[in-house]
Structures are given as C-alpha cells and as structure tokens.
Design an enzyme around this catalytic site. Structure first.
Site, PDB file in Angstrom:
ATOM      1  CG  HIS A  19      -2.154  -0.822   1.063  1.00 46.37           C
ATOM      2  ND1 HIS A  19      -3.420  -0.297   1.036  1.00 46.37           N
ATOM      3  CD2 HIS A  19      -2.310  -2.153   0.910  1.00 46.37           C
ATOM      4  CE1 HIS A  19      -4.304  -1.267   0.875  1.00 46.37           C
ATOM      5  NE2 HIS A  19      -3.651  -2.404   0.799  1.00 46.37           N
ATOM      6  CG  ASP A 117      -4.417   3.000   1.988  1.00 49.28           C
ATOM      7  OD1 ASP A 117      -5.578   2.543   2.037  1.00 49.28           O
ATOM      8  OD2 ASP A 117      -3.475   2.403   1.450  1.00 49.28           O
TER       9      ASP A 117
END
Length: 458
Positions: A19, A117
């Site tokens: 990520h 995120d």
C-alpha cells in the site's frame, strides 16, 4: 509567499502489504509537478519508512515522520490473524494526529490537505476538523472499490439465515459493471468470512466514508472499465483515475538493479517463450500447489523464471532445481516490471494482485494465469479472464499440474492454443494502447492527475 501560507500536505499511508509504496510514488510526482511552494509530510511506521526512504531523508520535498505502530513495549503477539493490522488501526487516529501536530510545529506550517490510503476512513473526520480537503487513494482495482461502496446493498440482497451458502455462484448483475462476477469472487468481509473483524469493519466504514472525500483517486485508467468508472463517478464527489503510474516512470522498482540477472537471461530466450511465475511479496502457495506448479513447469519444457522466497526453495520437489537448471531460473526477487515488458515473456502465473494486473497490461505481452488467494484478487482474476479476456484461471481456485499445462497450451507455450493465445495477446495489446493514451498529455489520466494536483495544493 510567506512561510505560513505555503501548502503543507499530510500523507497518511497504510503500512502493510504494497500500500505505502505506490502512494509515495504518487506524492513524489505531485511534489515534482507543483509550481507553487509546498511540502509533503509522510507519516508512517518506522519499519515501513526505512524500507521506502532508506538513507534518503527527506526525499525531495517529501519528509518522513515516524508514527506509532500500535505495539506497546513488551507486547507479546498471540499469533492471531491480522493482529498487527488491528493494533495499528486501533492506535492510528491518535498516532497520525500526534504526528501531524509535530510536523506543524517543526515546519511552522498548518496542514492544508490530507492525502490518505482509502482504508483510513477516519481521515474524513480529521479533514473535517481541520477544514481541509481529504483525498483518498484506493490502491486496488475499480471492481473491488465498487464492492466496498455497495456493501450494504450486497448484504441486503444476498444475506439470509444461512449467509450466502448456496448462492456463491449467483452473479452480481444488480451492480453496474459486475454482471460477469459472482458472489464467490467478492472480498472476504463483504458478505462472507468474518464480517465482524476489525479489518472487515474498517472496510465497511471506509465504504460509507468515501462519498465524503473531496476526491478518491486510483491507479487505473478510465478506459479499462467504463461502466464501473461511470457508476463510481455518480457516487463520489470526484473519482480520478490517474494511472497506470508505472507508465509515468514513478515506480521505485524501475531504478532497482537487476541483481539476479533475469533480464540478461531473458535476452537469450526466444520471443514469447518464457513462463514468469510470481505470487507477490506476501503469499506463497501451499506445499501441494508448489509441487503441482513445479511439476507443470518441468513437464512443459518451457523456459521459466520463478520469483520465490529463498526460504521456500526447500519445499520444491527433490531434484527440481537440478533437473531444470539452465532452462529455468528460480530467484528470490525479480524485476517484475522489466520482465513483463520483455519480448521473451509469453505467460505470467500470478496471484492477480492489482499492481501485477496493471504491470501485465503495461507490458502488453504476457497473458495471465491466475491463482488468487484473498482480498481483491478473486475479482481481479474474474475480470481478467471473462471481462478483459487477457488470460485463464485455475479450476477450483487451486493450482494443479493438469490445469496449468492446459492453460499454457491455451496461451500457446506448449502447444497450439487454437488462437486463444493470440486473442489474449491482442486484448492485452489493446489495453496497453488505451493505457498509453490515457497517460499522454491530453489523456484522461493526465487530466485527472492535474485535477488531483489542483485539489491537493489549491
């Protein structure tokens, strides 16, 4: 411009899996593309920061700050699944808030935007309290995102007294763009699996929070999935496809030396003849599947590169490495982007993680053979096989020697696939051309990136 008026963007990554790296790549590009003075403060756990930044502290106008990973001194892990993630999630709102206050004090600049995120749904409240934009980065594909945004609808339509038992093969035609996917393709935690885990609840909260975001951006291109793109645009304030980012020269891997000599080895192979095998940085197939995969590679006679953690090599069949020496190359790490662009590569055996899907499209050469494990990988595999037509899947979801040899035959590496392989490669090449068009100066992804830059620094 006075120091206090210069833009100060807080970047909140999710420090697990793959990520954080793509978010850092995008932030670096935002930083280098800005004509106005701005700084980007990147808040992440010490281990992840060390892996991303190394000795380069800061990296241009991107400065890393360490935040707590949620693990108290002396804490003993119980071995519970996703325990480290749960500890981080529990501490994250406090940890990020503390980090942002420290960065404001150090720089003398108030935070003017939060980029996070998408998993970190609580960033919606943080941005509201600071009265700044919230820009959420979704790291997987559009089908997975739409599943999370439709979680409540999916549960309403599908859940009964027995959950979804007996309905696994029902298609999802009531969601735009999902008519060729089925219940069993969905991510765990949406309508099956442990829907009460902290991770599943985090994703459910995310699905409810994302419509509040100033924009949601994704490493994809609009032309890959126009129907899903249109639906997501109708549900979000701004939905910005800004990829593929590895067509823009931003991926760290492009600068990593090929220490295992894979690319030089490929130079000596015939065009479209090599099988490349990699299941990403997280998953390793069970021992039985490793045995079946090795058996198929050996029997196929095709040259291959297999990226496999060295600690697992002992699980390979006895004598496999010796019998395939010269024809096969088993390495602990491989330069995947370069391999998938090489003309000698003819097939890609993969877990179907989103980065791998995009890298295959960007390469435009190697049809995919998919063995998904968890999360969005099953959806990616289904879209790859039945919607985009650029590969084949494993029957029953596991690797068997017989099926893998059959897939290699369809693609044309061990026999004449009757045109299927040519059709897959044509589809891949078509997608690559559309992706290339999207990142051109007048392309949709380039325009969306300019919009993202404006939202971040306006």
């Amino acid at each position: 411009m006075p120091e206090t008026q210069k833009k100060h963007v807080a970047v909140l990554p999710f420090p697990f899996g793959t990520h954080a790296a793509p978010l850092l790549s995008i932030v670096r590009r935002l930083s280098s593309s800005s004509s106005a003075p701005a700084i980007f403060s990147f808040f992440c756990t010490p281990n992840t920061n060390a892996s991303l930044f190394g000795s380069s502290l800061p990296l241009g106008d991107v400065t890393p700050y360490e935040v707590w990973d949620g693990v108290s001194p002396g804490y003993t892990f119980s071995g519970k699944h996703q325990e480290d993630i749960e500890l981080f999630i529990q501490a994250a709102p406090y940890s990020f808030a503390e980090g942002m206050r420290a960065a404001e004090a150090k720089t003398g600049r108030k935070i003017t935007c939060i980029i996070s995120d998408a998993f970190l749904w609580f960033a919606a409240d943080m941005a509201r309290d600071l009265d700044v934009p919230w820009l959420a980065f979704w790291t997987a594909g559009p089908a997975a995102l739409t599943a999370h945004l439709h979680t409540d609808l999916l549960r309403e339509k599908l859940l009964g007294d027995r959950g979804v038992v007996g309905r696994e093969d029902e298609t999802l035609g009531f969601i735009p763009g999902m008519s060729k996917t089925s219940v069993r393709d969905l991510q765990e935690g949406v309508v099956f699996g442990n829907m009460e885990s902290k991770f599943s609840k985090m994703l459910h909260e995310m699905g409810k929070a994302l419509p509040r975001a100033t924009a949601v951006f994704i490493n994809c291109f609009e032309e890959l999935d126009p129907i899903i793109t249109a639906d997501l645009k109708s549900k979000l304030k701004e939905y910005l496809n800004i990829g593929p980012i590895n067509m823009m020269g931003t991926q760290v891997e492009a600068t990593v030396p090929d220490k295992t000599g894979c690319l030089e080895w490929l130079d000596g192979q015939r065009e479209a003849s090599v099988v490349y095998v990699s299941f990403g940085t997280v998953m390793v197939p069970p021992a039985k599947e490793l045995e079946e995969l090795a058996g198929a590679l050996e029997e196929s006679g095709a040259p291959f590169i297999w990226s496999l953690k060295e600690k697992v090599w002992g699980s390979l069949p006895v004598g496999f490495l010796e019998r395939t020496e010269g024809r096969g190359k088993v390495v602990g790490w491989a330069p995947q982007v370069g391999i998938l662009r090489h003309p000698s590569v003819g097939a890609f055996v993969t877990h179907c993680g989103w980065n791998s899907v995009l890298e295959s499209i960007v390469g435009g050469r190697a049809p995919m053979i998919c063995r998904p494990f968890f999360g969005d990988q099953r959806l990616n595999a289904r879209m790859m096989e039945v919607v985009w037509g650029m590969g084949a899947g494993m029957e029953g979801g596991v690797i068997s020697k017989k099926r893998l040899l059959s897939c290699l035959g369809e693609i044309g590496l061990v026999s004449d696939g009757g045109g299927k392989g040519r059709e897959m490669r044509d589809n891949l090449l078509s997608l690559r051309r559309r992706a290339q068009s999207s990142v051109s100066t007048d392309g949709t992804s380039s325009a969306n990136f300019r919009s993202l830059l404006t939202l971040a620094l306006s």
